[in-house]
Write an enzyme that holds these catalytic residues in place. Structure first.
Site, short mmCIF file in Angstrom:
data_model
loop_
_atom_site.label_atom_id
_atom_site.label_comp_id
_atom_site.label_asym_id
_atom_site.label_seq_id
_atom_site.Cartn_x
_atom_site.Cartn_y
_atom_site.Cartn_z
CB ALA A 224 -0.96 0.01 1.17
CB SER A 225 1.05 4.35 0.64
OG SER A 225 1.47 5.43 0.55
CG MET A 226 7.32 4.18 -0.68
SD MET A 226 8.65 5.31 0.15
CE MET A 226 10.00 3.86 0.34
N GLY A 228 3.38 0.36 -3.02
CA GLY A 228 3.16 -0.04 -4.24
C GLY A 228 4.45 0.15 -5.02
CG HIS A 371 -2.17 7.86 -1.56
ND1 HIS A 371 -1.37 7.31 -2.52
CD2 HIS A 371 -1.59 7.84 -0.56
CE1 HIS A 371 -0.26 6.89 -1.99
NE2 HIS A 371 -0.58 6.96 -0.61
#
Length: 393
Positions: A224-226, A228, A371
């Site tokens: 998830a998020s970074m 990714g 986001h």
């Protein structure tokens, strides 16, 4: 989604939206979020901490009274919300990790979540890693496929309950969540971020391999998020990952840094190599709310100076040089059109993939344009869950 509170501070608005999003899986209640936000002075980190801490303490106290009286369901509900509120309380204080409020709220986040986990039959685990351990949780499913999950730049392993673990367990998946280096449970052991994330995911897969009820041929990885970016990096070099979810997709952290220098990577590198780079970064923090938070947090989780953090992101955290093209497993990339940090990056990652691939573009009309689809967690988890079910069917 347009801000309807904290409209002058992108970071405060997004973190409030993040709280609203976690309502979907029990991490908040609408009235608690609204009344807390109304007590907070915009862009004031102390006010943010005090507001969320007060709410967390109140909700936790009621949950603990319910537990003492034998009301386990009510206790679990309250403990889970309190854990998330404690996470929020210390979120903006990482520019000074020695501030005692940081570890105090974090300790309460973990303690309340673990009380919740005990009630909900979620197993706290410690994954052996380079002479120490990485904290995590194992959610036993119905004996089918397993999803390994981790957060990104700033989120905790406890938060992954809302970012997929609860939803995928509902669908029968086994789920293993963990904090890797640079993430909350590991950075407190002195483990800072590293770009070669396959060396982090590998020990998690080793831990899974020792569980007789885990099918090693049916293991997915979700970041998830970074995460990714980190999860795709791991999948490129770790053949035991049989399916990948980039939630949302990130191709190059250097793009985020270069944008501060007009998008010119060469200019960014030269400026960051200058002896006055740290002073410049602190100036940037004074001028921009996102930079103020990101640089302060980034300095802590990379174990460097402000300019050192930026140089690391610019040079080392990317999927270029053929890394994305190495990914061989089926891959799902999620995209949010109004992502204030990684706009356009999911599409770049998707374009570089040569494996079987799917891109899901969420939209504003769905309330899912932020986001990681914050504010539309049920929708996001339905589409991710459906893809995983199809992939492993």
């Amino acid at each position: 989604m347009r801000p309807f509170i904290f409209d002058e501070d992108t970071t405060f608005w997004y973190e409030t939206l993040r709280m609203f999003g976690h309502i979907a899986y029990g991490g908040a209640d609408f009235g608690e979020v609204v009344t807390t936000a109304q007590r907070i002075a915009e862009s004031d980190y102390d006010s943010w901490h005090d507001g969320w801490l007060a709410t967390a303490d109140r909700v936790a106290a009621e949950a603990e009274r319910s537990l003492e009286q034998g009301h386990r369901i009510s206790a679990a509900d309250g403990l889970l919300r309190a854990s998330n509120y404690y996470r929020a309380a210390e979120f903006f204080l990482h520019g000074d990790p020695e501030d005692p409020r940081v570890d105090a709220a974090y300790a309460r986040q973990v303690a309340t979540f673990r009380e919740f986990a005990k009630i909900r039959d979620i197993e706290p685990v410690e994954i052996p890693y380079e002479g120490t351990t990485l904290p995590g949780y194992f959610y036993r499913g119905d004996g089918g496929a397993t999803v390994v999950m981790h957060n990104g730049f700033d989120g905790s392993v406890e938060e992954m309950h809302f970012f997929g673990a609860a939803a995928l367990r509902e669908r029968g998946f086994n789920v293993l969540t963990f904090d890797g280096p640079g993430q909350p449970g590991a950075v407190r052991k002195g483990l800072v971020f590293r770009p070669d994330w396959e060396n982090v995911v590998g020990p998690a897969l080793d831990w899974l391999a020792a569980r007789p009820y885990v099918d090693r041929e049916r293991v997915a990885l979700l970041g998830a998020s970074m995460g990714g970016l980190l999860a795709p990096r791991a999948a490129a070099f770790e053949p035991r990952v049989r399916a990948l979810v980039a939630f949302d997709g990130v191709y190059d952290m250097g793009i985020v840094i270069a944008e501060r220098f007009g998008g010119d990577r060469k200019a960014a590198r030269e400026s960051l190599d200058d002896p006055g780079a740290d002073a410049f970064m602190r100036e940037l923090m004074e001028q921009d709310a996102v930079a103020r938070w990101a640089i302060g947090h980034g300095t802590w989780v990379t174990g460097t100076s402000p300019s050192g953090y930026a140089r690391a992101m610019l040079d080392d955290y990317h999927l270029g040089d053929g890394v994305a093209e190495r990914i061989a497993c089926p891959t799902l990339v999620c995209s949010a059109p109004d992502d204030f940090t990684f706009k356009g990056q999911p599409e770049t990652l998707y374009a570089h993939l040569t494996c079987e691939k799917t891109l899901i573009e969420f939209g504003e009309a769905e309330g899912a344009d932020a986001h990681c689809q914050s504010g539309a967690q049920r929708l996001a988890m339905a589409r991710i869950g459906n893809w995983l079910e199809r992939t492993f069917r």
